[in-house]
Design a protein around this motif. Structure first.
Motif, PDB file in Angstrom:
ATOM      1  N   SER A  76       8.141  23.994 -11.465  1.00 13.67           N
ATOM      2  CA  SER A  76       8.205  22.940 -10.424  1.00 13.67           C
ATOM      3  C   SER A  76       9.232  21.855 -10.731  1.00 13.67           C
ATOM      4  CB  SER A  76       6.833  22.261 -10.269  1.00 13.67           C
ATOM      5  OG  SER A  76       5.833  23.207 -10.003  1.00 13.67           O
ATOM      6  N   MET A  77       9.337  21.479 -12.008  1.00 12.27           N
ATOM      7  CA  MET A  77      10.234  20.368 -12.373  1.00 12.27           C
ATOM      8  C   MET A  77      11.649  20.600 -11.889  1.00 12.27           C
ATOM      9  SD  MET A  77       9.053  19.277 -16.208  1.00 12.27           S
ATOM     10  CE  MET A  77      10.261  17.952 -16.393  1.00 12.27           C
ATOM     11  N   VAL A  78      12.145  21.832 -12.082  1.00 11.89           N
ATOM     12  CA  VAL A  78      13.530  22.120 -11.668  1.00 11.89           C
ATOM     13  C   VAL A  78      13.605  22.714 -10.262  1.00 11.89           C
ATOM     14  CG1 VAL A  78      14.612  22.286 -13.940  1.00 11.89           C
ATOM     15  CG2 VAL A  78      13.419  24.276 -13.022  1.00 11.89           C
ATOM     16  N   HIS A  79      12.515  23.352  -9.810  1.00 12.53           N
ATOM     17  CA  HIS A  79      12.552  23.936  -8.470  1.00 12.53           C
ATOM     18  C   HIS A  79      12.496  22.867  -7.383  1.00 12.53           C
ATOM     19  CE1 HIS A  79      12.080  27.682 -10.447  1.00 12.53           C
ATOM     20  NE2 HIS A  79      10.795  27.889 -10.271  1.00 12.53           N
ATOM     21  N   SER A  80      11.641  21.848  -7.592  1.00  9.83           N
ATOM     22  CA  SER A  80      11.374  20.943  -6.466  1.00  9.83           C
ATOM     23  C   SER A  80      11.241  19.467  -6.811  1.00  9.83           C
ATOM     24  CB  SER A  80      10.082  21.381  -5.763  1.00  9.83           C
ATOM     25  OG  SER A  80       9.000  21.377  -6.680  1.00  9.83           O
ATOM     26  N   MET A  81      11.349  19.118  -8.107  1.00  5.58           N
ATOM     27  CA  MET A  81      11.103  17.720  -8.481  1.00  5.58           C
ATOM     28  C   MET A  81      12.384  16.961  -8.866  1.00  5.58           C
ATOM     29  SD  MET A  81       7.562  18.223 -10.621  1.00  5.58           S
ATOM     30  CE  MET A  81       7.342  16.484 -11.025  1.00  5.58           C
ATOM     31  N   GLY A  82      13.530  17.597  -8.673  1.00  2.00           N
ATOM     32  CA  GLY A  82      14.793  16.890  -8.890  1.00  2.00           C
ATOM     33  C   GLY A  82      15.316  16.860 -10.310  1.00  2.00           C
ATOM     34  N   TYR A  83      14.616  17.487 -11.248  1.00  5.15           N
ATOM     35  CA  TYR A  83      15.108  17.541 -12.629  1.00  5.15           C
ATOM     36  C   TYR A  83      16.131  18.669 -12.786  1.00  5.15           C
ATOM     37  CZ  TYR A  83      11.282  14.516 -14.248  1.00  5.15           C
ATOM     38  OH  TYR A  83      10.415  13.462 -14.457  1.00  5.15           O
ATOM     39  N   THR A  84      17.030  18.492 -13.762  1.00  5.17           N
ATOM     40  CA  THR A  84      17.928  19.590 -14.158  1.00  5.17           C
ATOM     41  C   THR A  84      17.590  19.955 -15.597  1.00  5.17           C
ATOM     42  OG1 THR A  84      19.635  18.151 -15.075  1.00  5.17           O
ATOM     43  CG2 THR A  84      19.823  18.710 -12.717  1.00  5.17           C
ATOM     44  N   VAL A  85      17.941  21.187 -15.976  1.00  6.10           N
ATOM     45  CA  VAL A  85      17.692  21.612 -17.354  1.00  6.10           C
ATOM     46  C   VAL A  85      18.428  20.701 -18.330  1.00  6.10           C
ATOM     47  CG1 VAL A  85      17.972  23.482 -19.014  1.00  6.10           C
ATOM     48  CG2 VAL A  85      17.316  24.011 -16.655  1.00  6.10           C
ATOM     49  N   GLY A  86      19.694  20.392 -18.019  1.00  7.94           N
ATOM     50  CA  GLY A  86      20.486  19.526 -18.900  1.00  7.94           C
ATOM     51  C   GLY A  86      19.887  18.142 -19.052  1.00  7.94           C
ATOM     52  N   GLY A  87      19.383  17.603 -17.945  1.00  5.65           N
ATOM     53  CA  GLY A  87      18.756  16.275 -17.979  1.00  5.65           C
ATOM     54  C   GLY A  87      17.486  16.266 -18.814  1.00  5.65           C
ATOM     55  N   ILE A  88      16.687  17.315 -18.668  1.00  2.00           N
ATOM     56  CA  ILE A  88      15.442  17.423 -19.449  1.00  2.00           C
ATOM     57  C   ILE A  88      15.773  17.514 -20.936  1.00  2.00           C
ATOM     58  CG2 ILE A  88      13.454  18.922 -19.963  1.00  2.00           C
ATOM     59  CD1 ILE A  88      13.529  19.699 -16.913  1.00  2.00           C
ATOM     60  N   LYS A  89      16.796  18.320 -21.274  1.00  2.00           N
ATOM     61  CA  LYS A  89      17.178  18.467 -22.690  1.00  2.00           C
ATOM     62  C   LYS A  89      17.682  17.145 -23.264  1.00  2.00           C
ATOM     63  CE  LYS A  89      18.252  23.350 -23.216  1.00  2.00           C
ATOM     64  NZ  LYS A  89      19.285  24.282 -23.677  1.00  2.00           N
ATOM     65  N   ALA A  90      18.443  16.402 -22.461  1.00  4.89           N
ATOM     66  CA  ALA A  90      18.950  15.107 -22.931  1.00  4.89           C
ATOM     67  C   ALA A  90      17.787  14.155 -23.227  1.00  4.89           C
ATOM     68  CB  ALA A  90      19.891  14.506 -21.886  1.00  4.89           C
ATOM     69  N   ASP A  91      16.781  14.154 -22.341  1.00  3.58           N
ATOM     70  CA  ASP A  91      15.597  13.308 -22.548  1.00  3.58           C
ATOM     71  C   ASP A  91      14.840  13.735 -23.803  1.00  3.58           C
ATOM     72  OD1 ASP A  91      16.128  11.798 -20.314  1.00  3.58           O
ATOM     73  OD2 ASP A  91      14.768  12.886 -18.998  1.00  3.58           O
ATOM     74  N   LEU A  92      14.670  15.046 -23.988  1.00  5.97           N
ATOM     75  CA  LEU A  92      13.948  15.548 -25.169  1.00  5.97           C
ATOM     76  C   LEU A  92      14.686  15.175 -26.451  1.00  5.97           C
ATOM     77  CD1 LEU A  92      12.824  19.075 -23.916  1.00  5.97           C
ATOM     78  CD2 LEU A  92      11.346  17.124 -24.382  1.00  5.97           C
ATOM     79  N   ASN A  93      15.995  15.268 -26.394  1.00  7.84           N
ATOM     80  CA  ASN A  93      16.840  14.919 -27.537  1.00  7.84           C
ATOM     81  C   ASN A  93      16.594  13.464 -27.946  1.00  7.84           C
ATOM     82  OD1 ASN A  93      18.814  15.688 -29.432  1.00  7.84           O
ATOM     83  ND2 ASN A  93      20.408  14.687 -28.234  1.00  7.84           N
ATOM     84  N   LYS A  94      16.520  12.575 -26.937  1.00  2.27           N
ATOM     85  CA  LYS A  94      16.254  11.152 -27.201  1.00  2.27           C
ATOM     86  C   LYS A  94      14.873  10.939 -27.802  1.00  2.27           C
ATOM     87  CE  LYS A  94      19.085   9.425 -23.378  1.00  2.27           C
ATOM     88  NZ  LYS A  94      18.914   9.281 -21.927  1.00  2.27           N
ATOM     89  N   MET A  95      13.924  11.835 -27.438  1.00  4.20           N
ATOM     90  CA  MET A  95      12.555  11.720 -27.956  1.00  4.20           C
ATOM     91  C   MET A  95      12.386  12.413 -29.313  1.00  4.20           C
ATOM     92  SD  MET A  95      10.120  12.115 -24.589  1.00  4.20           S
ATOM     93  CE  MET A  95      11.125  12.793 -23.301  1.00  4.20           C
ATOM     94  N   GLY A  96      13.503  12.875 -29.884  1.00  5.11           N
ATOM     95  CA  GLY A  96      13.437  13.473 -31.218  1.00  5.11           C
ATOM     96  C   GLY A  96      13.014  14.926 -31.256  1.00  5.11           C
ATOM     97  N   VAL A  97      13.072  15.601 -30.101  1.00  7.66           N
ATOM     98  CA  VAL A  97      12.755  17.034 -30.062  1.00  7.66           C
ATOM     99  C   VAL A  97      14.053  17.800 -30.223  1.00  7.66           C
ATOM    100  CG1 VAL A  97      11.777  18.924 -28.701  1.00  7.66           C
ATOM    101  CG2 VAL A  97      10.777  16.631 -28.529  1.00  7.66           C
ATOM    102  N   PRO A  98      14.176  18.674 -31.239  1.00  7.86           N
ATOM    103  CA  PRO A  98      15.423  19.399 -31.449  1.00  7.86           C
ATOM    104  C   PRO A  98      15.621  20.490 -30.395  1.00  7.86           C
ATOM    105  CG  PRO A  98      13.783  20.105 -33.074  1.00  7.86           C
ATOM    106  CD  PRO A  98      13.144  19.025 -32.256  1.00  7.86           C
ATOM    107  N   VAL A  99      16.638  20.343 -29.545  1.00 14.11           N
ATOM    108  CA  VAL A  99      16.935  21.341 -28.505  1.00 14.11           C
ATOM    109  C   VAL A  99      18.424  21.698 -28.553  1.00 14.11           C
ATOM    110  CG1 VAL A  99      15.086  20.744 -26.875  1.00 14.11           C
ATOM    111  CG2 VAL A  99      17.217  19.451 -26.828  1.00 14.11           C
ATOM    112  N   ARG A 100      18.765  22.848 -27.990  1.00 12.18           N
ATOM    113  CA  ARG A 100      20.174  23.238 -27.903  1.00 12.18           C
ATOM    114  C   ARG A 100      20.841  22.473 -26.771  1.00 12.18           C
ATOM    115  NH1 ARG A 100      17.668  28.288 -28.063  1.00 12.18           N
ATOM    116  NH2 ARG A 100      17.847  29.364 -30.054  1.00 12.18           N
TER     117      ARG A 100
END
Length: 254
Positions: free
Chosen positions: A229-253
């Motif tokens: 749902s997040m990317v299908h209909s809630m306006g999030y992008t994969v890149g945006g989610i990864k950037a947010d996770l990165n800021k929260m200290g979650v290691p992502v590619r």
């Protein structure tokens, strides 16, 4: 430190991507081939494609659609729904999938996991598990099949352990209670299964904000988070989610 994976799920019904809440009231949201291409370009780590009606209707995977999706993405691609034999696994992999997800069919025939792992390798065999709260089960969670419509006698934790012993190389763990609710993943369920098995566990069901992903990847000990749902209909992008996770200290590619 191992990077956490972000995986987009495409639930497919009658050749179209669909989305529901707790497996019900599904609505058409687009063409799976176009959507797969879009998420690949946004930087998703993997794609999961579920034919949600295949097992219930007693038919195998839609190979033509699988191969059209596979032509658009150059990342691990997992396919589930209606895969009930070694021949189904073989044809799905030949159509372009790297992995197959066995859910209802694995419950009905657990030998399919061990045979599939022996022939194609553990890394190709993913256990798909739909679980819901049930106080009468030892772990507090019961396994359901046929798209969450049919109750089984299986305890979620016991089934996860058994499936890994049989040869499943990964588990996609979907909480029926949280599915489509966008209120966060089932942390207790995810953590319990992740601590019980020695293979990666992918949390599914309930992602609505990047914070939800961070919680299940940290507290829930998941190796990856599945989103829809997040990317299908809630306006999030994969890149945006990864950037947010990165800021929260979650290691992502990135």
């Amino acid at each position: 430190m191992l990077k956490k994976r972000i995986i987009v799920c495409l639930d497919v019904k009658d050749g179209r991507t669909t989305k529901g809440v707790k497996f019900q009231n599904n609505v058409d949201i687009g063409d799976p081939v176009e959507m797969a291409k879009k998420y690949y370009e946004q930087g998703v780590d993997e794609l999961v494609f579920y034919d949600i009606m295949a097992s219930a209707r007693g038919r195998g995977p839609i190979l033509d659609l699988i191969s059209r999706v596979a032509e658009q993405v150059f990342i691990p691609f997992c396919v589930g729904g209606g895969i009930g034999s070694i021949e189904d696994i073989r044809s799905t992999i030949l159509a372009g999938a790297e992995k197959v997800s066995l859910n209802s069919q694995a419950v009905k025939n657990p030998e399919l996991i061990s045979q599939g792992a022996r022939i194609f390798g553990n890394q190709c065999i993913v256990l798909g598990m739909d679980a819901a709260k049930d106080e009468t089960c030892p772990s507090g969670y019961r396994v359901f099949i046929n798209g969450g419509r049919t109750k089984t006698d299986l305890d979620a934790r016991e089934w996860a352990i058994k499936a890994v012993k049989l040869g499943a190389g990964e588990i996609v763990l979907n909480s029926i209670d949280a599915d489509g609710m966008k209120n966060g993943y089932e942390i207790n369920l995810t953590k319990m299964i992740a601590e019980s098995v020695g293979v990666p566990v992918i949390a599914s069901g309930g992602g609505g904000t990047p914070e939800h992903l961070a919680n299940v990847l940290k507290e829930g000990k998941a190796d990856a988070a599945l989103i829809a749902s997040m990317v299908h209909s809630m306006g999030y992008t994969v890149g945006g989610i990864k950037a947010d996770l990165n800021k929260m200290g979650v290691p992502v590619r990135m």
